[in-house]
Design an enzyme around this catalytic site. Structure first.
Site, short mmCIF file in Angstrom:
data_model
loop_
_atom_site.label_atom_id
_atom_site.label_comp_id
_atom_site.label_asym_id
_atom_site.label_seq_id
_atom_site.Cartn_x
_atom_site.Cartn_y
_atom_site.Cartn_z
N SER A 88 0.97 -0.80 0.13
CA SER A 88 -0.23 0.22 -0.07
C SER A 88 0.65 1.18 0.14
O SER A 88 1.65 1.25 0.93
CB SER A 88 -1.31 0.45 0.89
OG SER A 88 -1.97 0.81 1.36
N ASN A 112 9.64 8.20 4.20
CA ASN A 112 8.58 9.15 3.54
C ASN A 112 7.11 9.73 4.65
O ASN A 112 7.32 8.98 5.43
CB ASN A 112 6.96 8.50 2.49
CG ASN A 112 6.03 7.75 3.21
OD1 ASN A 112 5.55 8.32 2.85
ND2 ASN A 112 6.92 6.34 3.84
N GLY A 145 1.42 11.16 4.16
CA GLY A 145 0.18 11.29 4.74
C GLY A 145 -1.09 11.15 4.32
O GLY A 145 -1.96 12.08 4.95
N ASN A 147 -4.78 -1.04 8.69
CA ASN A 147 -3.42 -0.14 9.20
C ASN A 147 -3.62 0.77 10.10
O ASN A 147 -5.06 1.61 10.15
CB ASN A 147 -2.99 0.80 8.11
CG ASN A 147 -1.80 2.05 7.95
OD1 ASN A 147 -1.00 1.78 9.39
ND2 ASN A 147 -1.68 3.21 7.84
N CYS A 187 -1.71 5.14 13.07
CA CYS A 187 -2.77 6.16 12.35
C CYS A 187 -3.14 6.66 14.11
O CYS A 187 -3.46 6.27 14.60
CB CYS A 187 -3.89 6.19 11.50
SG CYS A 187 -3.35 5.23 10.11
N LYS A 199 -2.52 -4.36 10.05
CA LYS A 199 -0.90 -4.65 9.60
C LYS A 199 -0.47 -3.20 10.87
O LYS A 199 -0.94 -2.13 11.11
CB LYS A 199 -0.69 -3.21 8.83
CG LYS A 199 -0.30 -2.83 7.84
CD LYS A 199 0.30 -2.26 6.61
CE LYS A 199 1.48 -1.83 6.23
NZ LYS A 199 1.60 -1.76 4.71
N GLY A 231 12.20 0.29 2.62
CA GLY A 231 13.62 0.31 1.83
C GLY A 231 14.48 -1.09 2.46
O GLY A 231 14.18 -1.69 3.72
#
Ligand SMILES: Cc1cc2nc3c(=O)[nH]c(=O)nc-3n(C[C@H](O)[C@H](O)[C@H](O)COP(=O)(O)O)c2cc1C
Length: 296
Positions: free
Chosen positions: A14, A62, A65, A121, A124, A159, A211
């Site tokens: 995602s 990253n 947002g 997810n 948050c 997640k 990464g």
């Protein structure tokens, strides 16, 4: 994998694959096991101020947002476009800033035939709970899991955030609350500072680090969670090659997501799928289904 049949275990992660059709202009995305679409929220989100990306050794930060058009537009505009280029079930990645928002969005996505699995997810901030991420507390993670499970018949994978003291405890709390599976890991908290301006590179100061650099962290976390839960795991974090897919599966993953690699090379997921048969041959693997948890 529990709840969703895949013909191969490779799934773009995602936030790194849009809604699929962007990549379908480059290759036939039906070669993928599935893909997880951009994190979707109840309301449209413009995302964080720019710059949002910082380069790192073997990775990136990253702070996008959760930019997305909101659940209604995702259903009315993005899913129909996706359907034209992808004929398998997709994974809906859902985010929220309150339990009610998760419930609202999951209830809507539950009615979408093309969605085969909901990936929730929980990295948050909980705006009604002091702004701490749902994913950092067993109670909050369990509360979201239970609430979402009560409004959908689709398989629900939670997640997990790696930014916790003990990810195993959070995974167990989600399993006990009824999760059908675990997706892990989300990005690690990271920051770069620009030596010229002497200020953080990304406008939001810190962001999510991902990464190849995080691969060993992800393998270790998947390995430990596999020993603690009986539900399947979708493993991710730094996967960039067919060999990485095999290693993540040996740690305990039933399927594997590929994130930042898609941003470095838009053909990364395709190359991983196509490279799997040779890698399997090299390591004497006849069937990938048999290797999940093989390192234990
Ligand atoms: C640019 C970008 C955007 C992301 N957006 C989301 C998102 O919307 N929802 C989510 O659950 N994870 C999001 N992630 C996290 C990835 O799905 C993945 O969990 C993480 O990056 C680790 O995998 P990787 O090291 O292969 O990138 C995002 C990652 C990146 C790099």
């Amino acid at each position: 994998m529990s709840g969703l049949k895949l013909d191969n275990p490779v799934i773009p992660a995602s936030g790194t694959f849009g809604f699929g059709y962007e990549f379908a202009q480059l290759y036939d995305i039906n070669i993928l096991g599935s893909f997880s679409f951009k994190g979707t929220t109840k309301e449209p989100r413009f995302g964080n101020p720019t710059p949002r990306i910082a380069e790192c050794t073997s990775g990136m930060i990253n702070s996008v947002g959760l930019q997305n058009p909101g659940i209604d537009k995702v259903i009315s505009e993005e899913l129909p476009k996706m359907k034209k280029c992808f004929n398998k079930k997709v994974i809906a990645n859902i985010s929220g800033f309150s339990v009610d928002e998760y419930v609202y969005t999951c209830e809507k996505i539950d009615k979408e035939e093309q969605v085969g699995l909901i990936e929730v997810n929980i990295s948050c901030p909980n705006v009604h709970g002091g702004g701490m991420s749902f994913g950092t507390s067993c109670e909050a993670a369990a509360e979201v899991t239970k609430a979402v499970k009560s409004v959908t018949a689709k398989p629900v994978y939670i997640k997990l955030s790696p930014n916790v003291t003990d990810i195993v405890k959070i995974a167990e709390a989600c399993e006990n609350a009824g999760a059908d599976g675990i997706s892990m890991i989300n990005t690690l908290m990271g920051m770069r500072i620009d030596l010229k301006t002497k200020k953080p590179v990304v406008a939001n100061k810190s962001g999510g680090f991902s990464g190849p650099a995080i691969f060993p962290v992800a393998v270790s976390m998947v390995y430990r969670v596999y020993e603690a839960v009986d539900i399947p795991i979708i493993g991710m974090g730094g996967v960039a090659s067919p060999e990485n897919v095999i290693e993540m599966m040996l740690a305990g993953a039933s399927a594997v997501e590929v994130g930042a690699a898609n941003l470095i090379d838009p053909f990364a997921s395709k190359k991983i799928v196509e490279g799997l048969p040779d890698a399997m041959k090299k390591y004497g693997i006849n069937n990938l289904k048999d290797i999940t948890g093989g390192a234990h």
